[in-house]
Every structure is written in structure tokens, then in C-alpha cells.
Write an enzyme that holds these catalytic residues in place. Structure first.
Site, PDB file in Angstrom:
ATOM      1  N   ASN A  35     -10.391  47.186 -17.952  1.00  0.00           N
ATOM      2  CA  ASN A  35      -9.098  47.377 -18.626  1.00  0.00           C
ATOM      3  C   ASN A  35      -8.842  46.436 -19.806  1.00  0.00           C
ATOM      4  O   ASN A  35      -7.768  46.463 -20.409  1.00  0.00           O
ATOM      5  CB  ASN A  35      -7.932  47.303 -17.627  1.00  0.00           C
ATOM      6  CG  ASN A  35      -6.770  48.166 -18.094  1.00  0.00           C
ATOM      7  OD1 ASN A  35      -6.996  49.206 -18.725  1.00  0.00           O
ATOM      8  ND2 ASN A  35      -5.548  47.741 -17.826  1.00  0.00           N
ATOM      9  N   LYS A 185      36.047  40.888 -25.345  1.00  0.00           N
ATOM     10  CA  LYS A 185      36.227  41.079 -23.901  1.00  0.00           C
ATOM     11  C   LYS A 185      37.356  40.161 -23.428  1.00  0.00           C
ATOM     12  O   LYS A 185      37.318  38.956 -23.670  1.00  0.00           O
ATOM     13  CB  LYS A 185      34.911  40.689 -23.206  1.00  0.00           C
ATOM     14  CG  LYS A 185      34.721  41.348 -21.861  1.00  0.00           C
ATOM     15  CD  LYS A 185      33.467  40.836 -21.173  1.00  0.00           C
ATOM     16  CE  LYS A 185      32.210  41.516 -21.635  1.00  0.00           C
ATOM     17  NZ  LYS A 185      31.011  41.076 -20.882  1.00  0.00           N
ATOM     18  N   GLY A 218      23.888  49.291 -21.163  1.00  0.00           N
ATOM     19  CA  GLY A 218      25.088  48.821 -20.481  1.00  0.00           C
ATOM     20  C   GLY A 218      26.169  48.353 -21.442  1.00  0.00           C
ATOM     21  O   GLY A 218      27.347  48.714 -21.288  1.00  0.00           O
ATOM     22  N   THR A 219      25.784  47.577 -22.438  1.00  0.00           N
ATOM     23  CA  THR A 219      26.770  47.011 -23.377  1.00  0.00           C
ATOM     24  C   THR A 219      27.527  48.129 -24.098  1.00  0.00           C
ATOM     25  O   THR A 219      28.762  48.165 -24.113  1.00  0.00           O
ATOM     26  CB  THR A 219      26.037  46.134 -24.437  1.00  0.00           C
ATOM     27  OG1 THR A 219      25.240  45.182 -23.751  1.00  0.00           O
ATOM     28  CG2 THR A 219      26.999  45.448 -25.376  1.00  0.00           C
TER      29      THR A 219
HETATM   30  C1  R5P Z   1      22.834  41.354 -27.332  1.00  0.00           C
HETATM   31  O1  R5P Z   1      23.151  40.301 -27.867  1.00  0.00           O
HETATM   32  C2  R5P Z   1      22.176  42.452 -28.088  1.00  0.00           C
HETATM   33  O2  R5P Z   1      22.607  42.495 -29.407  1.00  0.00           O
HETATM   34  C3  R5P Z   1      22.406  43.796 -27.441  1.00  0.00           C
HETATM   35  O3  R5P Z   1      23.809  44.016 -27.405  1.00  0.00           O
HETATM   36  C4  R5P Z   1      21.865  43.818 -26.059  1.00  0.00           C
HETATM   37  O4  R5P Z   1      20.524  43.400 -26.040  1.00  0.00           O
HETATM   38  C5  R5P Z   1      21.972  45.214 -25.505  1.00  0.00           C
HETATM   39  O5  R5P Z   1      21.476  45.214 -24.213  1.00  0.00           O
HETATM   40  P1  R5P Z   1      21.868  46.354 -23.196  1.00  0.00           P
HETATM   41  O6  R5P Z   1      21.657  47.689 -23.874  1.00  0.00           O
HETATM   42  O7  R5P Z   1      20.921  46.136 -22.049  1.00  0.00           O
HETATM   43  O8  R5P Z   1      23.292  46.166 -22.792  1.00  0.00           O
END
Ligand code: R5P
Length: 284
Positions: A35, A185, A218-219
Site C-alpha cells: 500500500n 451567539k 453544524g455551524t
Molecule cells: C471555524 O472557525 C470555521 O471557519 C468554520 O466555521 C468551521 O470549521 C465549520 O465547521 P463545521 O461545518 O463542522 O461546523
């Protein structure tokens, strides 16, 4: 100049080579029975500059591959640039916990010994430049994302999902000639948080959320859900690097995002924006 493509960067490498009217190398990629990675550049290389384009989507393989490609051509070229539009390991840019590596620093040390320049697009944090002992050149794909969504939204508000992303929102808002803000937030109770634009009101407005990376989703999904509750109309989520782990896309559409847009720094289902011109500008 000759363009050397990584195994998963053929299309982007072709676009760059074609637009620059330079050759793209023919490279054989194989695995040894155990591999380990095998590469062989089949062209006779005799150029001043070789540009290895590696999208680093399949991070661990791509990193080894570009190191091997550089070694394969080193004796026949004066300079080698690494173009890594998505720079893998850039998010581990500090020791968050004792005992952790600063992964991008460790890689920067290796790259600095092998390459003459590293070119990337919107790395997570630009302070990582300090880890490189060679020129570290950064391109911005946000204007291209903004151009792509320009006619899809009606007088939108542009929002960064956090304060760090305000800089992307500002760039996109300039293209869209509109207002921008970031999402703040606020803890309302021990179990409840509110996410809303720091100053602007989204009620009745289209929204463009713009970030460097969408990873788990998620963000942006949390933000989109709350913005919908605050009366936002159509929401488009745009990011430079659509990493989109697991069910990220499902999470985003379920939260009320109308469209997800990314670039081809990281090839995915939503890589609708081509950044070859950004790379070309940096190479010129
Ligand atoms: C954080 O500081 C980045 O700019 C993105 O907001 C983050 O990496 C997004 O991550 P996820 O999609 O897992 O919430």
C-alpha cells in the site's frame, strides 16, 4: 513551466495548464503491494519551474504524493511550487491541548525543505504563514463565490457565521454591493442560546452565509435554522472549501438552506465555482 497533477487533482491541473498554455505532465500513480505510494513522472522534465497541484482532498495520501513527486523531478527543474488550494492540517494551527502537535507547523517545516513556494486559497488562519521558511502565497476565492450567487438572491444580507468569518462577509458584500454582519451567539439561559446578526435584522430578507470551510455543517445549519426563525427568506450557504463530512449536506438543507455552494479547492457535490483563475493570477 510545467504543471504536475496530484492523483486527485487532474481536472484543476488541466484547467490551469490549459489557460496558461503550458504542458501538464503525464504521471503514473500506483500502490506497492504493501500500500505504499508509487509515482512516476513519465515526461522528460526540463523546465525552470514545476508546479505540483494537489487539492489535498485525500489529505494523508496527497501529502506523501506531493513529496514524492517533488523528489521525482527535483534534479531536472530549478524551482518547484506546491499549489495546495485546500491546505490540509491547517486547522490544527496551535496546541489546543497539552501533548498535541501544531500539525500545520510540522508540515510547513517539511514543505519548506522541499518546495520553493507554497500557494493556497483561504487557509483557515493566515498566521500560519509564520511557520513557512519559503514564500507562502494566499489567494482569495470569496469574490468568485459572491459572483456565482449574485443573481440568485434579492438584495441579501451577507453574514459570517462567527466573528472570524466577518472578513469573508465583507469581501462578498462588496461584490454584491450590500450590507454585511456576523452572527453573535448569546446565552439566554443555561440551556438556551440565541444566534442572530450582531446589528442587522434578517426579517423578510434573503441571506448569504459565507465561511471558509463547511465541515460537519453544524455551524451553518444551526445559524440557518435560527435565521429562518427570525424571518429570513431564502438562505444560500457559500464556502470556499466544501469538506462536507458525513451527512453535512443533509443537515444544511434540513435546516432551511436553499442552496449550498462551494469551490473546487475540495471537490464535492457542491463544487460549483472554479478557482483555476485565482491560482493562475498567483502563478503569474
Ligand atoms: C471555524 O472557525 C470555521 O471557519 C468554520 O466555521 C468551521 O470549521 C465549520 O465547521 P463545521 O461545518 O463542522 O461546523
Amino acid at each position: 513551466m510545467i504543471i504536475i497533477p496530484g492523483s486527485s487533482s487532474q481536472e484543476l491541473a488541466y484547467r490551469v495548464a490549459n489557460k496558461l498554455s503550458v504542458d501538464m505532465a503525464r504521471v503514473e500513480f500506483k500502490r506497492f503491494p504493501d500500500n505504499e505510494i508509487y509515482v512516476r513522472v513519465l515526461n522528460e522534465i526540463n523546465d525552470d519551474l514545476a508546479v505540483i497541484i494537489s487539492t489535498q482532498r485525500d489529505q494523508n495520501n496527497s501529502i506523501i504524493e506531493s513529496i514524492l513527486l517533488a523528489d521525482a523531478i527535483r534534479e531536472n527543474v530549478k524551482e518547484i511550487y506546491l499549489v495546495a488550494p485546500y491546505l490540509a492540517y491547517a486547522r490544527q494551527d496551535k496546541r489546543f491541548n497539552p501533548g498535541e502537535p501544531i500539525s500545520i507547523k510540522a508540515l510547513a517545516e517539511i514543505y519548506s525543505n522541499i518546495f520553493d513556494k507554497v500557494i493556497t486559497i483561504n487557509p483557515h488562519e493566515e498566521h500560519i504563514r509564520e511557520f513557512f521558511k519559503i514564500p507562502f502565497v494566499v489567494g482569495d476565492a470569496v469574490p468568485k463565490l459572491a459572483e456565482y450567487v449574485k443573481d440568485k438572491l434579492d438584495n441579501p444580507i451577507v453574514l459570517g457565521p462567527d466573528q472570524g468569518a466577518l472578513r469573508f462577509a465583507k469581501v462578498a458584500a462588496e461584490v454584491l454591493e450590500t450590507e454585511y454582519d456576523y452572527l453573535e451567539k448569546t446565552r439566554i439561559s443555561p440551556t438556551e442560546i440565541k444566534i442572530a446578526p450582531k446589528t442587522l435584522d434578517v426579517n423578510g430578507r434573503d441571506v448569504l452565509i459565507v465561511d471558509d470551510i463547511i465541515s460537519t455543517g453544524g455551524t451553518v445549519a444551526t445559524a440557518a435554522k435560527m435565521l429562518k426563525e427570525q424571518g429570513a427568506k431564502d438562505i444560500i450557504a457559500a464556502c470556499v472549501h466544501p469538506v462536507l463530512i458525513g451527512d453535512a449536506l443533509n443537515k444544511l438543507y434540513y435546516s432551511g438552506v436553499k442552496e449550498v455552494v462551494g469551490t473546487n479547492t475540495f471537490v464535492s457535490e457542491v463544487s460549483k465555482v472554479d478557482i483555476s483563475d485565482v491560482i493562475i493570477d498567483l502563478l503569474r
